[in-house]
Scaffold this motif. Structure first.
Motif, PDB file in Angstrom:
ATOM      1  N   VAL A  11      68.949   8.630  -4.884  1.00 49.26           N
ATOM      2  CA  VAL A  11      68.253   8.849  -3.610  1.00 49.26           C
ATOM      3  C   VAL A  11      67.437  10.143  -3.669  1.00 49.26           C
ATOM      4  O   VAL A  11      68.001  11.225  -3.802  1.00 49.26           O
ATOM      5  N   PRO A  12      66.108  10.040  -3.573  1.00 46.16           N
ATOM      6  CA  PRO A  12      65.317  11.270  -3.462  1.00 46.16           C
ATOM      7  C   PRO A  12      65.349  11.779  -2.024  1.00 46.16           C
ATOM      8  O   PRO A  12      65.205  10.979  -1.092  1.00 46.16           O
ATOM      9  N   VAL A  13      65.560  13.054  -1.851  1.00 46.85           N
ATOM     10  CA  VAL A  13      65.592  13.584  -0.483  1.00 46.85           C
ATOM     11  C   VAL A  13      64.741  14.845  -0.368  1.00 46.85           C
ATOM     12  O   VAL A  13      64.747  15.687  -1.243  1.00 46.85           O
ATOM     13  N   TYR A  14      64.017  14.925   0.722  1.00 45.13           N
ATOM     14  CA  TYR A  14      63.170  16.080   0.980  1.00 45.13           C
ATOM     15  C   TYR A  14      63.268  16.392   2.468  1.00 45.13           C
ATOM     16  O   TYR A  14      62.819  15.604   3.293  1.00 45.13           O
ATOM     17  N   ASN A  15      63.888  17.514   2.772  1.00 45.93           N
ATOM     18  CA  ASN A  15      64.089  17.925   4.171  1.00 45.93           C
ATOM     19  C   ASN A  15      64.740  16.824   5.002  1.00 45.93           C
ATOM     20  O   ASN A  15      64.197  16.388   6.012  1.00 45.93           O
ATOM     21  N   GLU A  16      65.872  16.351   4.563  1.00 45.71           N
ATOM     22  CA  GLU A  16      66.531  15.240   5.264  1.00 45.71           C
ATOM     23  C   GLU A  16      67.871  15.675   5.869  1.00 45.71           C
ATOM     24  O   GLU A  16      68.787  14.875   5.990  1.00 45.71           O
ATOM     25  N   GLU A  17      68.004  16.950   6.273  1.00 46.94           N
ATOM     26  CA  GLU A  17      69.290  17.438   6.763  1.00 46.94           C
ATOM     27  C   GLU A  17      69.819  16.612   7.939  1.00 46.94           C
ATOM     28  O   GLU A  17      71.017  16.410   8.070  1.00 46.94           O
ATOM     29  N   ASP A  45      67.137  16.427  -4.948  1.00 47.38           N
ATOM     30  CA  ASP A  45      66.595  17.240  -3.862  1.00 47.38           C
ATOM     31  C   ASP A  45      65.218  17.732  -4.281  1.00 47.38           C
ATOM     32  O   ASP A  45      65.084  18.534  -5.205  1.00 47.38           O
ATOM     33  N   ASP A  46      64.195  17.239  -3.593  1.00 45.20           N
ATOM     34  CA  ASP A  46      62.818  17.477  -3.994  1.00 45.20           C
ATOM     35  C   ASP A  46      62.288  18.759  -3.341  1.00 45.20           C
ATOM     36  O   ASP A  46      61.319  18.729  -2.594  1.00 45.20           O
ATOM     37  N   GLY A  47      62.991  19.865  -3.594  1.00 45.94           N
ATOM     38  CA  GLY A  47      62.536  21.158  -3.077  1.00 45.94           C
ATOM     39  C   GLY A  47      62.616  21.293  -1.569  1.00 45.94           C
ATOM     40  O   GLY A  47      61.720  21.877  -0.959  1.00 45.94           O
ATOM     41  N   ASP A  97      65.569   5.023  -0.513  1.00 42.00           N
ATOM     42  CA  ASP A  97      65.070   6.160   0.258  1.00 42.00           C
ATOM     43  C   ASP A  97      66.224   6.837   0.988  1.00 42.00           C
ATOM     44  O   ASP A  97      67.226   6.194   1.298  1.00 42.00           O
ATOM     45  N   GLY A  98      66.024   8.109   1.294  1.00 42.10           N
ATOM     46  CA  GLY A  98      67.092   8.868   1.908  1.00 42.10           C
ATOM     47  C   GLY A  98      67.058   8.872   3.423  1.00 42.10           C
ATOM     48  O   GLY A  98      67.792   9.618   4.067  1.00 42.10           O
ATOM     49  N   ASP A  99      66.204   8.072   4.037  1.00 46.51           N
ATOM     50  CA  ASP A  99      66.081   8.139   5.488  1.00 46.51           C
ATOM     51  C   ASP A  99      66.715   6.928   6.173  1.00 46.51           C
ATOM     52  O   ASP A  99      66.462   6.678   7.348  1.00 46.51           O
ATOM     53  N   LEU A 100      67.474   6.157   5.397  1.00 44.02           N
ATOM     54  CA  LEU A 100      68.186   4.966   5.876  1.00 44.02           C
ATOM     55  C   LEU A 100      67.247   3.856   6.329  1.00 44.02           C
ATOM     56  O   LEU A 100      67.656   2.954   7.045  1.00 44.02           O
ATOM     57  N   GLN A 101      65.973   3.933   5.902  1.00 46.35           N
ATOM     58  CA  GLN A 101      65.099   2.774   6.131  1.00 46.35           C
ATOM     59  C   GLN A 101      65.533   1.638   5.209  1.00 46.35           C
ATOM     60  O   GLN A 101      65.359   0.473   5.517  1.00 46.35           O
ATOM     61  N   ASP A 102      66.060   2.008   4.042  1.00 46.23           N
ATOM     62  CA  ASP A 102      66.662   1.035   3.140  1.00 46.23           C
ATOM     63  C   ASP A 102      68.156   1.050   3.447  1.00 46.23           C
ATOM     64  O   ASP A 102      68.797   2.084   3.284  1.00 46.23           O
ATOM     65  N   ALA A 201      64.186   1.255  10.994  1.00 49.60           N
ATOM     66  CA  ALA A 201      63.410   2.442  11.367  1.00 49.60           C
ATOM     67  C   ALA A 201      64.101   3.652  10.751  1.00 49.60           C
ATOM     68  O   ALA A 201      65.284   3.615  10.447  1.00 49.60           O
ATOM     69  N   ARG A 202      63.325   4.698  10.527  1.00 44.83           N
ATOM     70  CA  ARG A 202      63.882   5.939  10.000  1.00 44.83           C
ATOM     71  C   ARG A 202      65.011   6.415  10.914  1.00 44.83           C
ATOM     72  O   ARG A 202      64.827   6.463  12.124  1.00 44.83           O
ATOM     73  N   ALA A 203      66.191   6.758  10.330  1.00 50.25           N
ATOM     74  CA  ALA A 203      67.348   7.111  11.158  1.00 50.25           C
ATOM     75  C   ALA A 203      67.071   8.369  11.976  1.00 50.25           C
ATOM     76  O   ALA A 203      67.426   8.461  13.145  1.00 50.25           O
ATOM     77  N   PRO A 207      58.788  11.254   8.889  1.00 48.15           N
ATOM     78  CA  PRO A 207      58.323  10.634   7.645  1.00 48.15           C
ATOM     79  C   PRO A 207      57.445  11.605   6.870  1.00 48.15           C
ATOM     80  O   PRO A 207      56.691  12.366   7.476  1.00 48.15           O
ATOM     81  N   LYS A 208      57.584  11.619   5.548  1.00 51.32           N
ATOM     82  CA  LYS A 208      56.824  12.581   4.742  1.00 51.32           C
ATOM     83  C   LYS A 208      55.521  11.994   4.234  1.00 51.32           C
ATOM     84  O   LYS A 208      54.684  12.688   3.709  1.00 51.32           O
ATOM     85  N   TYR A 209      55.402  10.676   4.321  1.00 50.36           N
ATOM     86  CA  TYR A 209      54.163  10.041   3.882  1.00 50.36           C
ATOM     87  C   TYR A 209      53.188  10.018   5.039  1.00 50.36           C
ATOM     88  O   TYR A 209      53.424   9.361   6.037  1.00 50.36           O
TER      89      TYR A 209
HETATM   90  N1  UDP Z   1      60.617  12.249  -0.311  1.00 50.52           N
HETATM   91  C1  UDP Z   1      60.721  13.079  -1.402  1.00 50.52           C
HETATM   92  N2  UDP Z   1      59.689  13.921  -1.679  1.00 50.52           N
HETATM   93  C2  UDP Z   1      58.546  13.963  -0.931  1.00 50.52           C
HETATM   94  C3  UDP Z   1      58.448  13.083   0.174  1.00 50.52           C
HETATM   95  C4  UDP Z   1      59.488  12.235   0.454  1.00 50.52           C
HETATM   96  O1  UDP Z   1      61.721  13.066  -2.106  1.00 50.52           O
HETATM   97  O2  UDP Z   1      57.660  14.764  -1.233  1.00 50.52           O
HETATM   98  C5  UDP Z   1      61.730  11.351   0.006  1.00 50.52           C
HETATM   99  C6  UDP Z   1      62.155  11.355   1.448  1.00 50.52           C
HETATM  100  O3  UDP Z   1      63.132  12.345   1.705  1.00 50.52           O
HETATM  101  C7  UDP Z   1      62.718   9.972   1.635  1.00 50.52           C
HETATM  102  C8  UDP Z   1      61.867   9.140   0.691  1.00 50.52           C
HETATM  103  O4  UDP Z   1      61.289  10.048  -0.245  1.00 50.52           O
HETATM  104  O5  UDP Z   1      64.062   9.895   1.216  1.00 50.52           O
HETATM  105  C9  UDP Z   1      60.781   8.380   1.405  1.00 50.52           C
HETATM  106  O6  UDP Z   1      60.032   9.254   2.202  1.00 50.52           O
HETATM  107  P1  UDP Z   1      59.576   8.888   3.686  1.00 50.52           P
HETATM  108  O7  UDP Z   1      60.690   8.249   4.411  1.00 50.52           O
HETATM  109  O8  UDP Z   1      58.970  10.079   4.294  1.00 50.52           O
HETATM  110  O9  UDP Z   1      58.461   7.830   3.343  1.00 50.52           O
HETATM  111  P2  UDP Z   1      58.023   6.580   4.217  1.00 50.52           P
HETATM  112  O10 UDP Z   1      59.275   5.917   4.704  1.00 50.52           O
HETATM  113  O11 UDP Z   1      57.199   7.125   5.297  1.00 50.52           O
HETATM  114  O12 UDP Z   1      57.276   5.737   3.223  1.00 50.52           O
END
Ligand code: UDP
Ligand code: MG
Length: 338
Positions: A11-17, A45-47, A97-102, A201-203, A207-209
């Motif tokens: 799971v990639p995570v970025y600011n997902e506290e 953890d992507d910074g 994904d780390g936002d529980l959309q998956d 939906a994002r929990a 969203p970072k995109y």
């Molecule tokens: N994420 C990441 N690095 C980034 C942007 C997003 O690791 O620079 C992670 C984010 O934490 C999430 C996943 O990638 O777990 C998908 O991101 P997001 O939900 O923002 O994307 P969307 O659902 O809008 O496509």
């Protein structure tokens, strides 16, 4: 082999506290019920600049299944996924994904297909919940890429997927910088299966995109898998030359036989402006490829690992420091690949 594989959920995570506690709870509950093992829950953890890393560190200290790879800064979603694939130890790897959309609860269905012999099992969105404009953009993108690239990119398939070890190894062996993982995954081949899964939906959190990053991902998809835009320049060039020759023939005919001189300064000005524009567009297209070649030849790593946390173990690859007196099983080097 059924039931006895070792699974990595990456799971990639970025600011997902804000999502993390729920994410950890739901994913660990899924892991508890999976046969086989020991399974791995790998976070990249992507910074993050919030408390994400601290929360992950605490979770890793109490659950030996959790590994945390902290990148040195924010390298982007696709780079974080690449880091996860390089670090995952399982016989099969789930990217999520780390936002529980998956929803992690879908993972047993992926595993079922894996045990039936599929190497790639990916989620296909049942219904897009985005607005009309974005949905039209997605439809246009999938149409374009299916027309332009040699590979069959399944429509509405996201990054949520399970990959067998051999697919992961092939992906790890693909050296390209501009990574469009869905495309690369389809390119590898083997037996692939799409499973319809509702995307939630994002929990919580943001969203970072944004639209710009979505477009840049779409461009990566097209320019990494197709040289059709370059051919389009040649096709348009040939067509223009053919039309010009026909027009020239007509004007000569009009002058000699009909005694009519060609007229139309406005038409001339418009057509010059039009073709100057076309040339600039194709200069841009060529530039896009040249830029990508430039980035490829630099061969810079896609990401830099700051530390790898496994239980009480902390491995800092760039300093070769191993804190807490334990020996880490991970090889050194800036990339901490294995
Ligand atoms: N994420 C990441 N690095 C980034 C942007 C997003 O690791 O620079 C992670 C984010 O934490 C999430 C996943 O990638 O777990 C998908 O991101 P997001 O939900 O923002 O994307 P969307 O659902 O809008 O496509
Ligand atoms: Mg999301």
């Amino acid at each position: 082999m059924a039931g006895h594989c070792k699974l990595t959920i990456a799971v990639p995570v970025y600011n997902e506290e804000s999502v993390l506690p729920l994410l950890l709870g739901r994913t660990r509950a899924v892991l508890d019920d999976l046969p086989g093992g020991p399974h791995e829950l790998l976070f990249v953890d992507d910074g993050s600049r919030d408390e994400t890393l601290a929360l992950l560190r605490a979770a890793a200290a109490e659950d030996p299944r959790i590994t945390v790879v902290a990148l040195a800064r924010n390298f982007g979603h696709q780079a974080a996924l690449t880091a996860a694939l390089a670090q995952a130890a399982g016989d099969a790897v789930v990217l999520m994904d780390g936002d529980l959309q998956d929803s992690p609860e879908a993972i047993p269905r992926f595993l079922e297909a894996y045990h039936e012999g599929y190497d790639v099992v990916y989620a296909v969105r049942v219904k897009r919940k985005e607005g009309l404009v974005l949905r039209a953009c997605y439809a246009l993108f999938y149409w374009l890429i299916s027309k332009m690239s040699g590979i069959r990119l399944p429509r509405d398939a996201g990054d949520f997927c399970l990959l067998s070890r051999r697919v992961v190894d092939h992906l790890n062996g693909a050296p390209e910088r501009h990574r469009y993982l869905r495309g690369l995954r389809a390119w590898v081949g083997f037996r692939q299966l799409g499973i319809p899964i509702e995307r939630e939906a994002r929990a919580s959190g943001q969203p970072k995109y944004n639209l710009r990053r979505l477009f840049s991902l779409a461009f990566d998809g097209i320019f990494s898998f197709s040289i059709v835009p370059l051919r389009a320049a040649a096709v348009l060039g040939f067509s223009t030359v053919a039309i010009s020759i026909a027009a020239a023939g007509f004007f000569v005919y009009a002058k000699l036989l009909l005694q009519r001189s060609p007229q139309g300064f406005t038409a001339l000005a418009v057509s010059i402006a039009f073709f100057a524009g076309v040339q600039l567009i194709f200069l841009g297209v060529i530039g896009e490829y040249v830029g990508r070649i430039y980035e490829e030849v630099k061969r810079r790593p896609l990401y830099v690992v700051d530390q790898v946390i496994r239980g009480a173990d902390l491995w800092m690859p760039n300093t070769h420091k191993n804190i807490a007196g334990c020996t880490s099983s991970i090889g050194g080097g800036a990339l901490a690949n294995r």
